[in-house]
Motif scaffolding. Structure first.
Motif, PDB file in Angstrom:
ATOM      1  N   THR A  70      41.338 -22.221   2.976  1.00 40.00           N
ATOM      2  CA  THR A  70      41.974 -23.537   3.143  1.00 40.00           C
ATOM      3  C   THR A  70      42.231 -23.832   4.619  1.00 40.00           C
ATOM      4  N   ASP A  75      40.523 -29.134   2.103  1.00 40.41           N
ATOM      5  CA  ASP A  75      40.325 -29.671   0.757  1.00 40.41           C
ATOM      6  C   ASP A  75      39.786 -28.640  -0.236  1.00 40.41           C
ATOM      7  N   GLY A  78      40.918 -28.521  -3.744  1.00 40.39           N
ATOM      8  CA  GLY A  78      41.875 -29.627  -3.753  1.00 40.39           C
ATOM      9  C   GLY A  78      41.802 -30.496  -4.987  1.00 40.39           C
ATOM     10  N   ASN A 192      35.994 -27.772  -5.271  1.00 41.11           N
ATOM     11  CA  ASN A 192      35.947 -29.029  -4.496  1.00 41.11           C
ATOM     12  C   ASN A 192      34.991 -28.915  -3.309  1.00 41.11           C
TER      13      ASN A 192
END
Length: 931
Positions: A70, A75, A78, A192
């Protein structure tokens, strides 16, 4: 010394898989703590330990959602949804139980569990270990090698795939070290991470196979043509970032080494303490039993469990070997198993229960057996013998007949139906018989028993794929040579998979029996076997006997109904000036809402509903000739279908042989199928007309009906002890008129017919868990009026209200309701946070003790009537049981003796605060025998 084997677990991944495999509402402690993820996690773990037998075990968990990934890509992950509230706290309980089992678990800051797994895997292989990685995250595929296998969960926790290098190659067309390169190109929605548009796994694999690696592919990206090549060139940064993020770290400095993960045993008292907190009773015993089996727990594990733990209910999901499908040793009698070998096998296994599984027409209708499979628990994987009736020699049949009728224990599924099928071949099932279907019904009356494959999945975790057509297809090809003659030269041919499955089913019976018997004892419903087992024999006799039918009467009525159908159809056409298909919802919608412009009903996906309830409501407030004709047409069609179905079910003996379902209704009531004789209206003119066709056959002279009078209300009066209700019964007057007088505060003579019908509906509605909304619909009054009627009723009969409230309160606390006879119905949904689910469970809770007690009394009455008929040597016999009524066939000259016998038997089975009453009628057909 065998090679050391390290099992590493992806804690959060497996916990989430387990969470979604079990309904949270079915795994909740008395204090409201959800445990479904914990239960599923350890069911998986115990299965892996049994099958893989690791010498070292460790588990890794994510410490938080933050990690170095992260930091690189904020993201990352996310898009994930919020954690379900029921899941919160379950990981901590998983860690507690792991600790009690002596299994170390790890977390590390700024990394993910996958990195811990990867580091442990690297250390394990470096130390010469075979490594098993249990994870539902495909990023772990990059760890796979000749020494490392990923155990990847499938659609359910018992469906685990062993991902080896070849398995990855077969599925993705690349070797494991290249799989993260595919993921880099394709992206990962769960994390993501966007991939290259229009590039899927097949395209990515083709590129990698052509260029050899991701780096080489990117070096030559200018050579790729088309939209996909253009997209790759535009998303190189995404691909490189994805590859950086999905690369697992193998260099973490962990606080433990692989030798610290050596599983040397656990503290039984610690396991017991955690399992007690989680209210895991059978799970506790399975963990301790596993410790003893593998010789890794202290010797006092079992005694500690027994002396310090109260007897509580085991959980059937934790069967020994849960989720591991066996492969029983198979023998085909007459092909690869001689009569002498069969005799020896029967003798060797005589002390064990014999599992019996039949395939064919198993029941009263055209019974026959295509395959009979016998199973024994002689070896760890079991054994089964296939018997094809048409292949039997006299010697083989003699051995089989003796085995079926002998004293040895036998375990079957649906003994009643099996007896019908065995009788068709001249065989009898006698001795000590355990019916697994009956046991399962008693301990779990709401369980789905439609397909046996579903039962094996629910109780044993065995997911056996079986298409409905498989068995019938093979059954039609019984000429298929399942094994060549034993000529000493030709090997036996392999069994078809569906036949192998039938052998597994036979063996499954033996695995289910002890678990269900233990559960029945703990739930204190094993005493009901003294009622249900002998009743099964009575029902079998009733099914075999059947009831006589006047086919001319049925045919005449069918012709009359067909005329009504044609007339109603023509009336409908005349009322709108055109012809339409009265069975087509689409055409009815056009007529009702477009042509006639009637108010629209409830909207559905295909327009507006035209079901019976909606159209009756529409016709009530918007009368129209078309609606009147349509509803009458539907009514006649429904009756015509009932009559035609009855006619089709008349056998060569001129009798209908219905099948009584003894393990269908959760309340304990009997059901009727093929044909259903409980759906014939009892009070309407049409229903009475149908009943005229049910007749005695020579030498019998009449039919007799014996019906309990208001049995549910009598049970309610008995259980509630309400003085007003007891007084109403004691008055000897019409019950519902007396109750209505008390409710409305008038004399019985002043009660109107409407008041009587409203109070009658209320009384029975309460006994069946009816709400004010349901009562309003039944009486065609407003919900407010229905609520007021129920409130007034409860004001007069306060103890009825208190009793009904106590049923729900007690069931919510203990999780089940009980009948007078001790029949339980488990309703964990009472604790559901979903209001609709909880309300449905509440209605079931109100209904179960009263209707279930009535069902139990009727069953006891049937046994008593049957016993008394045999004791007195009467030839008359019981043919049907429909709701609270018995139908008997009367032998010549036995009318008076039979009536006396039946009344005495039915009224004398229980002593209630309100005496049981029975109405009896005799006549030349079922209608005339009404009372």
């Amino acid at each position: 010394m065998s090679k050391r084997r390290l099992l590493v677990l992806d804690g959060h991944s497996l916990a989430f898989r387990a969470f979604f495999s079990r309904d949270p509402e079915h795994f909740r402690t008395s204090t409201g703590v959800y445990t479904n993820a914990v239960h599923g996690f350890f069911s998986m773990l115990l299965t892996m330990i049994r099958t893989e037998k690791p010498t070292h075990i460790g588990a890794a968990f994510d410490l938080s959602r933050h990690s170095f990934r992260t930091d690189i890509y904020p993201d990352y992950k996310g898009g994930r949804s919020e954690t379900p509230p029921e899941f919160i706290g379950q990981v901590e309980n998983i860690q507690k139980l792991l600790g009690a089992m002596g299994i170390k678990w790890l977390t590390e800051p700024n990394v993910e569990a996958d990195d811990i797994l990867a580091t442990l895997t690297a250390k394990g292989t470096k130390n010469g270990m075979e490594v098993l990685v249990s994870s539902g995250d495909r990023d772990t595929f990059q760890l796979i090698s000749d020494e490392v296998t990923v155990l990847y969960p499938g659609r359910s926790i018992s469906d685990t795939k062993r991902m080896t290098p070849q398995a990855v190659k077969d599925k993705y067309d690349v070797w494991p070290q290249q799989y993260p390169e595919i993921a880099a190109l394709v992206g990962e929605k769960a994390d993501n991470l966007p991939g290259v548009p229009l590039v899927g796994e097949k395209v990515a694999a083709a590129w990698l196979n052509e260029y050899g690696s991701l780096d080489t592919l990117l070096e030559h990206r200018g050579e790729l043509t088309g939209k996909r090549g253009e997209n790759l060139r535009q998303h190189v940064d995404d691909v490189l970032r994805n590859r950086q993020l999905n690369r697992l770290r193998t260099d973490l400095q962990l606080p433990v080494g692989v030798e610290d993960l050596h599983w040397t045993g656990f503290d039984p008292q610690a396991v017991q303490a955690v399992c007690n907190d989680l209210e895991f009773n059978q799970m506790r015993s399975q963990i301790l039993k596993l410790g003893q089996t593998l010789d890794i727990a202290s010797a006092n594990a079992a005694s500690s469990s027994e002396t310090n733990s109260p007897a509580m209910e085991p959980e059937p999901q934790d069967a020994d070997g849960f989720g591991v499908i066996p492969d029983p040793e198979r023998f085909h009698l007459g092909k690869d198993f001689t009569p002498a070998q069969f005799a020896q096998w029967l003798q060797r296994t005589e002390s064990q229960s014999l599992g019996i599984w039949a395939v064919g027409n198993i029941g009263v209708t055209n019974p026959r057996i295509d395959w009979l499979l016998l199973a024994a628990d002689e070896t760890p994987q079991g054994q089964c013998v296939l018997i094809v009736p048409d292949e039997l020699t006299p010697e083989m049949e003699h051995l089989l007949r003796d085995a079926l009728a002998g004293n040895r224990n036998k375990t079957v599924y649906d003994a009643k139906s099996l007896r019908h099928a065995l009788r068709a071949h001249g065989w009898e099932l006698r001795g000590a018989v355990t019916d697994v279907n009956m046991l399962d019904y008693l301990v779990n009356p709401d369980g789905n028993r439609t397909k046996f494959a579903g039962v094996t999945k629910r109780l044993l975790g065995w997911e056996i794929e079986e298409k409905p057509s498989d068995v019938s297809k093979i059954s039609e090809q019984m000429t298929l040579d399942l094994g060549l003659e034993l000529d000493g030269e030709s090997p036996a041919q392999p069994w078809p998979q569906t036949l192998i499955n039938q052998g597994i089913y036979a063996y499954a019976l033996l695995q289910m029996q002890p678990m269900l018997q233990q559960l029945a004892r703990f739930r204190r419903v094993d005493g009901l076997l003294e009622l249900e087992n002998p009743l099964s024999l009575v029902l079998e006799k009733m099914e075999y006997t059947g009831i006589g039918i006047d086919t001319i009467c049925l045919d005449d009525y069918a012709q009359s109904l067909q005329s009504d159908v044609d007339m109603a159809q023509q009336s409908a056409f005349d009322s709108i000036g055109r012809e339409v298909n009265l069975s087509s919802p689409k055409q009815l919608q056009d007529v009702l809402f477009t042509q006639l412009e009637l108010p629209k009903t409830k909207k559905t996906k295909t327009g507006y509903t035209t079901d019976a309830k909606a159209l009756e409501e529409l016709a009530r407030y918007n009368p129209h000739p078309f609606l009147e004709a349509l509803l009458y047409h539907r009514d006649r069609i429904k009756l015509l279908q009932i009559v035609r179905n009855l006619r089709d079910r008349v056998g060569d003996d001129g009798r209908i042989h219905t099948t009584f379902g003894q393990t269908v209704a959760a309340t304990g009531r009997l059901s009727s199928i093929d044909p259903n004789l409980q759906n014939i209206p009892a009070r309407t003119t049409d229903g009475q007309k149908i009943r005229e066709a049910f007749v005695p056959q020579e030498p019998y002279t009449a039919l007799m009906t014996a019906d309990y009078s208001q049995i549910e209300m009598r049970i309610m009066a008995h259980l509630s002890g309400d003085e007003g209700l007891l007084e109403a019964f004691a008055s000897g007057e019409d019950l519902h008129r007396s109750v209505a007088a008390l409710v409305y505060g008038v004399t019985p003579d002043e009660v109107t017919s409407t008041q009587r019908s409203h109070v009658k509906a209320t009384s029975y509605g309460l006994a069946y868990g009816l709400s004010a909304f349901g009562l309003a619909g039944q009486l065609n009054i407003s919900q407010k009026e229905a609520k007021q009627l129920m409130d007034t009723y409860f004001e007069r009969f306060g103890k009825v209200r208190d009793y009904l409230n106590s049923i729900v309160a007690t069931a919510t606390k203990v999780g089940y309701t009980e009948t007078m006879r001790g029949r339980r119905r488990y309703l964990p949904e009472l604790r559901s946070t979903n209001r609709n689910v909880a309300d449905n469970a509440r209605r079931a809770a109100l209904n179960a003790p009263i209707q279930g007690s009535a069902a139990d009394l009727m069953k006891e009455a049937m046994l008593q009537v049957d016993a008394d008929l045999r004791r007195d040597g009467l030839q008359s016999r019981v043919l049907l049981q429909v709701h609270d009524e018995l139908v008997l066939e009367v032998a010549p000259g036995e009318e008076e003796r039979l009536e006396s016998l039946v009344r005495k038997a039915m009224t004398g089975i229980a002593k209630l605060r309100v005496p049981l009453e029975v109405s009896v009628g005799i006549g030349p057909n079922w209608r005339a025998a009404a009372h």
